[in-house]
Write a protein that holds these residues in place. Structure first.
Motif: not given
Length: 214
Positions: A164-169, A153-158, A62-64
């Motif tokens: 790597s959030y999107l790759d796990y979503s 907030a969830l929309k902001f993350l998306a 994971a990364f950010c």
């Protein structure tokens, strides 16, 4: 296998990425410098073709990337791989940044910070903490568990590409960087991740625990 939370900040907390071109460069460096072979710090965006065969130094789970710092969750493949990878990454990106913006001197606060995950609870929560970091820019109250507009907030993350959030979503964003098998079961489906994120950012106790992970 030992898993580490790796992070570094810009010197004096300065921004280390100033635009999307810098962000793309840093993300590409996560791939390019994860190689036992010598890699030119002035590498260009290209596929490494035969006879070049990559020998990964680490598995990145994971990364950010944030404006003035980054987080990486990784384990070694090659002995000493984390130190070698982080040295290449920090030095290579600093060289690019200094040349582009005609500056000199250090870019990072130090070498890097390395935190060994020693408890199962730490391992289970750290991926969420890493993926929640972008909320600092729009919903800083998440760290107190006081986000009221959860859907926003969830929309902001998306919409935040630089983790790597999107790759796990279920969205292929930067899949070539990641070794996803280990965290796939921990994070679960996109719906499960959203449920856990909702709990963290709206619960003072859970948010407080998440914020202790840096």
């Amino acid at each position: 296998m030992e898993i580490y939370h790796l992070l570094n900040r810009g010197v004096e907390k300065r921004n280390v990425v100033l635009n999307d071109a810098d962000r793309v460069r840093f993300i590409h460096d996560l791939y390019a410098f994860n190689d036992l072979n010598d890699v030119d710090a002035n590498h260009r965006f290209r596929e490494f073709k035969s006879p070049h065969v990559r020998v990964p130094l680490v598995d990145i789970y994971a990364f950010c990337l944030m404006p003035n710092h980054y987080h990486i969750l990784a384990s070694e493949i090659e002995e000493g791989g984390i130190s070698m990878f982080m040295r290449k990454l920090n030095m290579g990106y600093a060289k690019y940044f200094n040349e582009k913006y005609k500056r000199s001197g250090v870019l990072w606060q130090g070498t890097f910070k390395r935190i060994l995950l020693q408890r199962d609870a730490h391992f289970l929560h750290i991926p969420f903490y890493i993926h929640l970091n972008p909320l600092d820019m729009a919903f800083p109250q998440w760290r107190a568990g006081k986000v009221r507009n959860i859907d926003k907030a969830l929309k902001f993350l998306a919409q935040y590409r630089w983790s790597s959030y999107l790759d796990y979503s279920g969205v292929k964003n930067f899949p070539s960087i990641l070794s996803q098998e280990l965290l796939a079961d921990v994070l679960g489906s996109s719906a499960r991740q959203k449920r856990i994120i909702k709990d963290i950012i709206s619960s003072p106790n859970l948010a407080r625990e998440a914020s202790k992970l840096e």
